[in-house]
Design a protein around this motif. Sequence first.
Motif, PDB file in Angstrom:
ATOM      1  N   ASP A   1      42.515  25.148  18.229  1.00 55.28           N
ATOM      2  CA  ASP A   1      43.851  25.662  18.517  1.00 55.28           C
ATOM      3  C   ASP A   1      43.762  26.981  19.277  1.00 55.28           C
ATOM      4  OD1 ASP A   1      46.264  27.548  17.306  1.00 55.28           O
ATOM      5  OD2 ASP A   1      46.888  25.491  17.733  1.00 55.28           O
ATOM      6  N   MET A   2      44.694  27.197  20.222  1.00 52.05           N
ATOM      7  CA  MET A   2      44.713  28.422  21.008  1.00 52.05           C
ATOM      8  C   MET A   2      44.808  29.661  20.126  1.00 52.05           C
ATOM      9  SD  MET A   2      44.695  29.998  23.928  1.00 52.05           S
ATOM     10  CE  MET A   2      45.126  28.904  25.267  1.00 52.05           C
ATOM     11  N   GLY A   3      45.549  29.541  19.015  1.00 50.78           N
ATOM     12  CA  GLY A   3      45.680  30.667  18.106  1.00 50.78           C
ATOM     13  C   GLY A   3      44.375  31.077  17.463  1.00 50.78           C
ATOM     14  N   LEU A   4      43.433  30.120  17.319  1.00 47.05           N
ATOM     15  CA  LEU A   4      42.118  30.450  16.780  1.00 47.05           C
ATOM     16  C   LEU A   4      41.254  31.133  17.831  1.00 47.05           C
ATOM     17  CD1 LEU A   4      41.264  27.224  14.715  1.00 47.05           C
ATOM     18  CD2 LEU A   4      41.652  29.522  13.804  1.00 47.05           C
ATOM     19  N   LEU A   5      41.398  30.717  19.078  1.00 48.17           N
ATOM     20  CA  LEU A   5      40.626  31.331  20.155  1.00 48.17           C
ATOM     21  C   LEU A   5      41.076  32.769  20.413  1.00 48.17           C
ATOM     22  CD1 LEU A   5      40.486  28.377  22.729  1.00 48.17           C
ATOM     23  CD2 LEU A   5      38.580  29.277  21.382  1.00 48.17           C
ATOM     24  N   LEU A   6      42.388  33.011  20.308  1.00 47.99           N
ATOM     25  CA  LEU A   6      42.950  34.337  20.562  1.00 47.99           C
ATOM     26  C   LEU A   6      43.790  34.770  19.361  1.00 47.99           C
ATOM     27  CD1 LEU A   6      44.109  33.704  24.257  1.00 47.99           C
ATOM     28  CD2 LEU A   6      41.977  34.774  23.501  1.00 47.99           C
TER      29      LEU A   6
ATOM     30  N   ALA B   1      35.608  30.468  16.485  1.00 46.37           N
ATOM     31  CA  ALA B   1      36.609  30.235  17.529  1.00 46.37           C
ATOM     32  C   ALA B   1      36.940  31.524  18.272  1.00 46.37           C
ATOM     33  CB  ALA B   1      37.876  29.648  16.915  1.00 46.37           C
ATOM     34  N   ALA B   2      37.062  32.636  17.535  1.00 46.77           N
ATOM     35  CA  ALA B   2      37.380  33.915  18.173  1.00 46.77           C
ATOM     36  C   ALA B   2      36.255  34.372  19.085  1.00 46.77           C
ATOM     37  CB  ALA B   2      37.669  34.975  17.113  1.00 46.77           C
ATOM     38  N   ILE B   3      35.002  34.137  18.673  1.00 49.05           N
ATOM     39  CA  ILE B   3      33.864  34.489  19.522  1.00 49.05           C
ATOM     40  C   ILE B   3      33.882  33.649  20.802  1.00 49.05           C
ATOM     41  CG2 ILE B   3      31.352  34.511  19.696  1.00 49.05           C
ATOM     42  CD1 ILE B   3      32.568  36.697  17.918  1.00 49.05           C
ATOM     43  N   HIS B   4      34.205  32.357  20.660  1.00 45.52           N
ATOM     44  CA  HIS B   4      34.329  31.498  21.846  1.00 45.52           C
ATOM     45  C   HIS B   4      35.433  32.017  22.763  1.00 45.52           C
ATOM     46  CE1 HIS B   4      32.311  28.044  19.512  1.00 45.52           C
ATOM     47  NE2 HIS B   4      31.497  28.431  20.474  1.00 45.52           N
TER      48      HIS B   4
ATOM     49  N   ILE C   1      33.921  35.736  30.597  1.00 47.58           N
ATOM     50  CA  ILE C   1      33.448  34.994  31.762  1.00 47.58           C
ATOM     51  C   ILE C   1      34.550  34.874  32.812  1.00 47.58           C
ATOM     52  CG2 ILE C   1      32.740  32.694  32.530  1.00 47.58           C
ATOM     53  CD1 ILE C   1      31.133  32.513  29.882  1.00 47.58           C
ATOM     54  N   THR C   2      35.788  34.675  32.358  1.00 50.76           N
ATOM     55  CA  THR C   2      36.914  34.602  33.296  1.00 50.76           C
ATOM     56  C   THR C   2      37.080  35.922  34.036  1.00 50.76           C
ATOM     57  OG1 THR C   2      38.056  33.025  31.843  1.00 50.76           O
ATOM     58  CG2 THR C   2      39.378  34.129  33.526  1.00 50.76           C
ATOM     59  N   ALA C   3      36.972  37.039  33.313  1.00 47.92           N
ATOM     60  CA  ALA C   3      37.116  38.355  33.939  1.00 47.92           C
ATOM     61  C   ALA C   3      35.996  38.612  34.934  1.00 47.92           C
ATOM     62  CB  ALA C   3      37.128  39.441  32.862  1.00 47.92           C
ATOM     63  N   MET C   4      34.761  38.212  34.581  1.00 48.39           N
ATOM     64  CA  MET C   4      33.643  38.397  35.495  1.00 48.39           C
ATOM     65  C   MET C   4      33.846  37.582  36.770  1.00 48.39           C
ATOM     66  SD  MET C   4      29.529  37.712  35.038  1.00 48.39           S
ATOM     67  CE  MET C   4      29.677  35.952  35.359  1.00 48.39           C
ATOM     68  N   ALA C   5      34.270  36.321  36.605  1.00 46.92           N
ATOM     69  CA  ALA C   5      34.516  35.468  37.768  1.00 46.92           C
ATOM     70  C   ALA C   5      35.674  35.998  38.606  1.00 46.92           C
ATOM     71  CB  ALA C   5      34.796  34.037  37.313  1.00 46.92           C
ATOM     72  N   ALA C   6      36.697  36.531  37.952  1.00 50.06           N
ATOM     73  CA  ALA C   6      37.881  37.033  38.667  1.00 50.06           C
ATOM     74  C   ALA C   6      37.539  38.261  39.509  1.00 50.06           C
ATOM     75  CB  ALA C   6      38.990  37.368  37.672  1.00 50.06           C
ATOM     76  N   THR C   7      36.727  39.187  38.959  1.00 49.90           N
ATOM     77  CA  THR C   7      36.357  40.372  39.739  1.00 49.90           C
ATOM     78  C   THR C   7      35.468  39.995  40.921  1.00 49.90           C
ATOM     79  OG1 THR C   7      34.562  40.757  38.136  1.00 49.90           O
ATOM     80  CG2 THR C   7      36.589  42.029  37.855  1.00 49.90           C
ATOM     81  N   GLY C   8      34.583  39.014  40.713  1.00 53.37           N
ATOM     82  CA  GLY C   8      33.755  38.547  41.823  1.00 53.37           C
ATOM     83  C   GLY C   8      34.590  37.868  42.898  1.00 53.37           C
TER      84      GLY C   8
ATOM     85  N   TYR D   1      25.939  37.231  25.763  1.00 53.14           N
ATOM     86  CA  TYR D   1      26.741  36.155  25.174  1.00 53.14           C
ATOM     87  C   TYR D   1      26.075  34.795  25.386  1.00 53.14           C
ATOM     88  CZ  TYR D   1      30.564  32.919  24.328  1.00 53.14           C
ATOM     89  OH  TYR D   1      31.324  31.877  23.861  1.00 53.14           O
ATOM     90  N   LEU D   2      25.577  34.566  26.593  1.00 59.55           N
ATOM     91  CA  LEU D   2      24.959  33.278  26.901  1.00 59.55           C
ATOM     92  C   LEU D   2      23.720  33.044  26.039  1.00 59.55           C
ATOM     93  CD1 LEU D   2      25.030  30.794  28.782  1.00 59.55           C
ATOM     94  CD2 LEU D   2      23.524  32.041  30.342  1.00 59.55           C
ATOM     95  N   ILE D   3      22.891  34.072  25.890  1.00 59.55           N
ATOM     96  CA  ILE D   3      21.687  33.940  25.073  1.00 59.55           C
ATOM     97  C   ILE D   3      22.060  33.685  23.614  1.00 59.55           C
ATOM     98  CG2 ILE D   3      19.684  35.194  24.162  1.00 59.55           C
ATOM     99  CD1 ILE D   3      19.548  36.614  26.916  1.00 59.55           C
ATOM    100  N   GLY D   4      23.042  34.432  23.109  1.00 53.76           N
ATOM    101  CA  GLY D   4      23.470  34.245  21.728  1.00 53.76           C
ATOM    102  C   GLY D   4      24.108  32.893  21.497  1.00 53.76           C
ATOM    103  N   HIS D   5      24.933  32.457  22.443  1.00 57.46           N
ATOM    104  CA  HIS D   5      25.650  31.187  22.334  1.00 57.46           C
ATOM    105  C   HIS D   5      24.666  30.013  22.339  1.00 57.46           C
ATOM    106  CE1 HIS D   5      29.216  28.763  22.446  1.00 57.46           C
ATOM    107  NE2 HIS D   5      28.956  28.243  23.641  1.00 57.46           N
ATOM    108  N   ALA D   6      23.746  30.036  23.310  1.00 53.66           N
ATOM    109  CA  ALA D   6      22.750  28.967  23.392  1.00 53.66           C
ATOM    110  C   ALA D   6      21.802  29.018  22.202  1.00 53.66           C
ATOM    111  CB  ALA D   6      21.968  29.083  24.700  1.00 53.66           C
TER     112      ALA D   6
END
Length: 206
Positions: free
Chosen positions: A76-81, A119-122, A129-136, A170-175
């Motif tokens: 659920d979106m509420g769990l993600l945010l 879920a919150a960590i995700h 990642i969205t912010a990094m892609a957006a600034t690039g 984040y990527l290292i921790g997630h994987a």
Amino acid sequence: MKPSTKTDYSAGTRLFHACLALAVLSQLVSSQFMQVPREGRPGNWVFEVHEYSGLFAMTMALGLWIVVITRIGGTDMGLLLPWFSAARRAAFWADTKRHWKIARTFRLPTYRQDSPFAAAIHGLGLLLITAMAATGTLYWLAGVAGYQDRLAVSLAIDLHGFMANLVWAYLIGHAGMALIHHFTGGQTLRVMWSTSPPTSVKEPSK
């Protein structure tokens, strides 16, 4: 702990997640070998790979957000945010304490798709990642328009580099957590990426 739970992420979620992961990995690896264009010095081909994989990452991030917002199953979106709801924040902190309590016994909590902590960590990872892609993407668009020398663009690309370091962590921790769950009897990688109907997940071995 409950012995099992099930995963019901949609094929769309898995597809965009996989494509985004590959794009971000390409971004991080290419950033170590690229030659950024300077006055009188053009960028190398690795920089071009970095640019276009960044645009692809931005597209996949937007696609994943659309899937997350519109999907029926999955987290659920509420769990993600959870940050905008007192009840969601309370559930997050309670689940964080539960994870910490179990971690102190050198065990893993049983995998739960509806875990407020996970879920919150995700959600934070997807925002990062969205912010990094957006600034690039902003930097690329500014270059196309001839505005790369503007202060706002310079600040955006500095922020882009800073966030890249956080994405590495984040990527290292997630994987790493995915591999730990896989090899300790929790949710396997096959189940994580399967598009077949939901299946039960075994309790991690103690």
